[in-house]
Motif scaffolding. Structure first.
Motif, PDB file in Angstrom:
ATOM      1  N   THR A  16       0.925  -1.101   0.081  1.00  0.00           N
ATOM      2  CA  THR A  16       0.173   0.011   0.045  1.00  0.00           C
ATOM      3  C   THR A  16       0.940   1.161   0.015  1.00  0.00           C
ATOM      4  N   SER A  17       2.177   1.096   0.315  1.00  0.00           N
ATOM      5  CA  SER A  17       2.985   2.379   0.485  1.00  0.00           C
ATOM      6  C   SER A  17       3.583   2.695  -1.136  1.00  0.00           C
ATOM      7  N   ILE A  18       3.490   1.938  -1.921  1.00  0.00           N
ATOM      8  CA  ILE A  18       3.885   2.072  -3.390  1.00  0.00           C
ATOM      9  C   ILE A  18       2.793   2.684  -4.184  1.00  0.00           C
ATOM     10  N   PRO A  19       2.908   3.867  -4.470  1.00  0.00           N
ATOM     11  CA  PRO A  19       1.699   4.257  -5.315  1.00  0.00           C
ATOM     12  C   PRO A  19       1.431   3.743  -6.556  1.00  0.00           C
ATOM     13  N   ARG A  20       0.237   3.346  -6.892  1.00  0.00           N
ATOM     14  CA  ARG A  20      -0.140   2.478  -7.713  1.00  0.00           C
ATOM     15  C   ARG A  20      -0.106   3.080  -9.121  1.00  0.00           C
ATOM     16  N   LEU A  21      -0.599   4.544  -9.185  1.00  0.00           N
ATOM     17  CA  LEU A  21      -0.708   5.275 -10.345  1.00  0.00           C
ATOM     18  C   LEU A  21      -0.067   6.764 -10.082  1.00  0.00           C
ATOM     19  N   ARG A  22       0.637   7.031 -11.140  1.00  0.00           N
ATOM     20  CA  ARG A  22       1.348   8.532 -11.135  1.00  0.00           C
ATOM     21  C   ARG A  22       0.494   9.131 -12.452  1.00  0.00           C
ATOM     22  N   GLN A  23      -0.073  10.241 -11.804  1.00  0.00           N
ATOM     23  CA  GLN A  23      -1.003  10.868 -12.910  1.00  0.00           C
ATOM     24  C   GLN A  23      -0.010  12.134 -13.565  1.00  0.00           C
ATOM     25  N   PRO A  24      -0.189  12.502 -14.812  1.00  0.00           N
ATOM     26  CA  PRO A  24       0.354  13.465 -15.297  1.00  0.00           C
ATOM     27  C   PRO A  24       0.203  14.764 -15.008  1.00  0.00           C
ATOM     28  N   VAL A  25       1.179  15.703 -14.993  1.00  0.00           N
ATOM     29  CA  VAL A  25       1.025  17.201 -14.427  1.00  0.00           C
ATOM     30  C   VAL A  25       1.083  17.887 -15.486  1.00  0.00           C
ATOM     31  N   ARG A  26      -0.322  18.763 -15.819  1.00  0.00           N
ATOM     32  CA  ARG A  26      -0.713  19.462 -16.604  1.00  0.00           C
ATOM     33  C   ARG A  26       0.791  20.314 -17.165  1.00  0.00           C
ATOM     34  N   ALA A  27       1.146  20.937 -16.138  1.00  0.00           N
ATOM     35  CA  ALA A  27       2.057  22.185 -16.417  1.00  0.00           C
ATOM     36  C   ALA A  27       3.373  21.700 -16.838  1.00  0.00           C
ATOM     37  N   SER A  28       3.553  20.472 -16.945  1.00  0.00           N
ATOM     38  CA  SER A  28       5.325  20.264 -17.310  1.00  0.00           C
ATOM     39  C   SER A  28       5.343  18.985 -18.096  1.00  0.00           C
ATOM     40  N   VAL A  29       4.176  18.201 -18.233  1.00  0.00           N
ATOM     41  CA  VAL A  29       4.312  16.831 -18.908  1.00  0.00           C
ATOM     42  C   VAL A  29       4.990  16.923 -20.453  1.00  0.00           C
ATOM     43  N   PHE A  30       4.530  18.067 -21.323  1.00  0.00           N
ATOM     44  CA  PHE A  30       5.032  18.097 -22.598  1.00  0.00           C
ATOM     45  C   PHE A  30       6.267  18.987 -22.847  1.00  0.00           C
ATOM     46  N   ALA A  31       6.355  19.921 -21.668  1.00  0.00           N
ATOM     47  CA  ALA A  31       7.496  21.000 -21.700  1.00  0.00           C
ATOM     48  C   ALA A  31       8.695  19.944 -21.315  1.00  0.00           C
ATOM     49  N   ASP A  32       8.491  19.043 -20.516  1.00  0.00           N
ATOM     50  CA  ASP A  32       9.630  18.089 -20.213  1.00  0.00           C
ATOM     51  C   ASP A  32       9.906  17.250 -21.479  1.00  0.00           C
ATOM     52  N   ARG A  33       9.003  16.872 -22.015  1.00  0.00           N
ATOM     53  CA  ARG A  33       9.243  15.885 -23.066  1.00  0.00           C
ATOM     54  C   ARG A  33       9.888  16.698 -24.282  1.00  0.00           C
ATOM     55  N   ALA A  34       9.719  17.993 -24.472  1.00  0.00           N
ATOM     56  CA  ALA A  34      10.332  18.946 -25.420  1.00  0.00           C
ATOM     57  C   ALA A  34      11.692  18.842 -25.210  1.00  0.00           C
ATOM     58  N   ALA A  35      11.760  19.184 -23.943  1.00  0.00           N
ATOM     59  CA  ALA A  35      13.234  19.430 -23.456  1.00  0.00           C
ATOM     60  C   ALA A  35      14.168  18.219 -23.503  1.00  0.00           C
ATOM     61  N   ARG A  36      13.657  17.032 -23.290  1.00  0.00           N
ATOM     62  CA  ARG A  36      14.429  15.933 -23.386  1.00  0.00           C
ATOM     63  C   ARG A  36      14.418  15.553 -24.648  1.00  0.00           C
ATOM     64  N   LEU A  37      13.782  15.739 -25.691  1.00  0.00           N
ATOM     65  CA  LEU A  37      13.806  15.462 -27.147  1.00  0.00           C
ATOM     66  C   LEU A  37      15.012  16.487 -27.707  1.00  0.00           C
ATOM     67  N   ARG A  38      14.841  17.639 -27.210  1.00  0.00           N
ATOM     68  CA  ARG A  38      16.158  18.454 -27.487  1.00  0.00           C
ATOM     69  C   ARG A  38      17.652  17.978 -27.151  1.00  0.00           C
TER      70      ARG A  38
END
Ligand SMILES: [Zn+2]
Ligand SMILES: [Zn+2]
Length: 312
Positions: A16-38
């Motif tokens: 029960t201490s392991i989070p089952r789900l990690r929901q995306p964070v609206r403010a950063s999910v695609f900005a982080d992906r763009a930075a990582r792709l670059r």
């Protein structure tokens, strides 16, 4: 220094201490992906494509900021809970027509970029035209990519259509009330939207430290799966790990000799900014190695629909 738990240690922990789900964070999910792709585009044989997808992720970041789509109603939540089904099931979902406005905004963003390769610009303009002249065809393409069908998918258009659908479902997943999750979820697919995972990541930090999460190709949610388990058939006996000698650290292919498939697994302790979609796209050499070794990819990358021959 981060310590990675071995499988037995994880199982001995209080689950029960392991989070089952990690929901995306609206403010950063695609900005982080763009930075990582670059970042990954440097010295990568696929550099031009990674930069194009980084620009697309910039557009997704802009689009999701104001995106609010109707979520599941009480009846759908109730049905999902009663049958252990994903509450945001993508196939069969009554899409709000507003998703096509999301697609239009992404296409406008791409068409306005100063340095889009000619072929990509052609695909963008063709899609813009089709969006106006034949919206039903666009809806049919959306159905095909959501069903993860290969037949009937326009490979040049698919990354853009997927990008709009990712914004739609990532927005739904970000807004989803976790207490509405069904207690049971089907194995092998995203517990929120029912799509296949693109890859998995062993996370660092907090309660998820050392735990492996499968990453949704559509809604950007992540769900826990015990390590050394095949993410395709759940087998635990015939799982092996492959990496490229002298290649980048923190990437392996997790193969299964029971179902003869593999998915990549990324270790965040080796690459803090890891993004499953970006890192998967940037490591096609490992796919070639796995193909030569006789393993098939368990599922594709949402931003790449050029179907390469895979070993049978
Ligand atoms: Zn999902
Ligand atoms: Zn398997």
């Amino acid at each position: 220094m981060q310590r990675v738990l071995a499988r037995g240690e994880i199982e001995s922990l209080d689950h029960t201490s392991i989070p089952r789900l990690r929901q995306p964070v609206r403010a950063s999910v695609f900005a982080d992906r763009a930075a990582r792709l670059r970042q990954l585009a440097q010295d990568n044989p696929l550099s031009a494509y990674l930069l194009l997808m980084a620009a697309l992720a910039d557009g997704q970041h802009q689009a999701i900021r104001h995106c609010r789509m109707p979520g599941p109603d009480d009846e759908r939540i109730h049905l999902a809970q009663a049958h252990g089904m994903p509450p945001l099931q993508a196939t069969g979902w009554q899409r709000d027509p507003g998703w096509r406005a999301l697609l239009a905004s992404l296409l406008t963003h791409m068409a306005a970029l100063p340095d889009v390769p000619a072929q990509a610009l052609q695909a963008v303009q063709a899609l813009q035209h089709r969006l106006d002249s034949d919206p039903d065809a666009i809806e049919a393409q959306a159905d095909a990519v959501l069903a993860e069908r290969e037949a009937g998918v326009d490979a040049a258009a698919a990354p853009f259509i997927v990008a709009a659908l990712q914004v739609y479902w990532t927005s739904l997943a970000a807004d989803f009330n976790e207490s509405d999750m069904p207690v049971v979820s089907p194995q092998g697919v995203c517990p929120l939207c029912g799509s296949l995972p693109v890859a998995s990541v062993v996370r660092v930090g907090g309660q998820a430290d050392g735990c492996r999460y499968l990453c949704c190709s559509l809604c950007s949610a992540e769900w826990h799966l015990v390590r050394v388990t095949c993410s395709h058939c759940q087998d635990t006996k015939d799982v092996a790990y492959h990496s490229i000698e002298g290649g980048p650290e923190g990437i392996k292919a997790e193969s299964c000799d029971h179902c003869h498939t593999y998915r990549k697994i990324f270790y965040q302790e080796k690459a803090l900014g890891v993004d499953p979609v970006a890192d998967d796209l940037a490591s096609l050499t490992l796919d070639m190695l796995m193909g030569e070794a006789g393993y098939a990819r368990a599922s594709g990358n949402p931003l790449l629909w050029q179907h390469e021959p895979v070993a049978s």
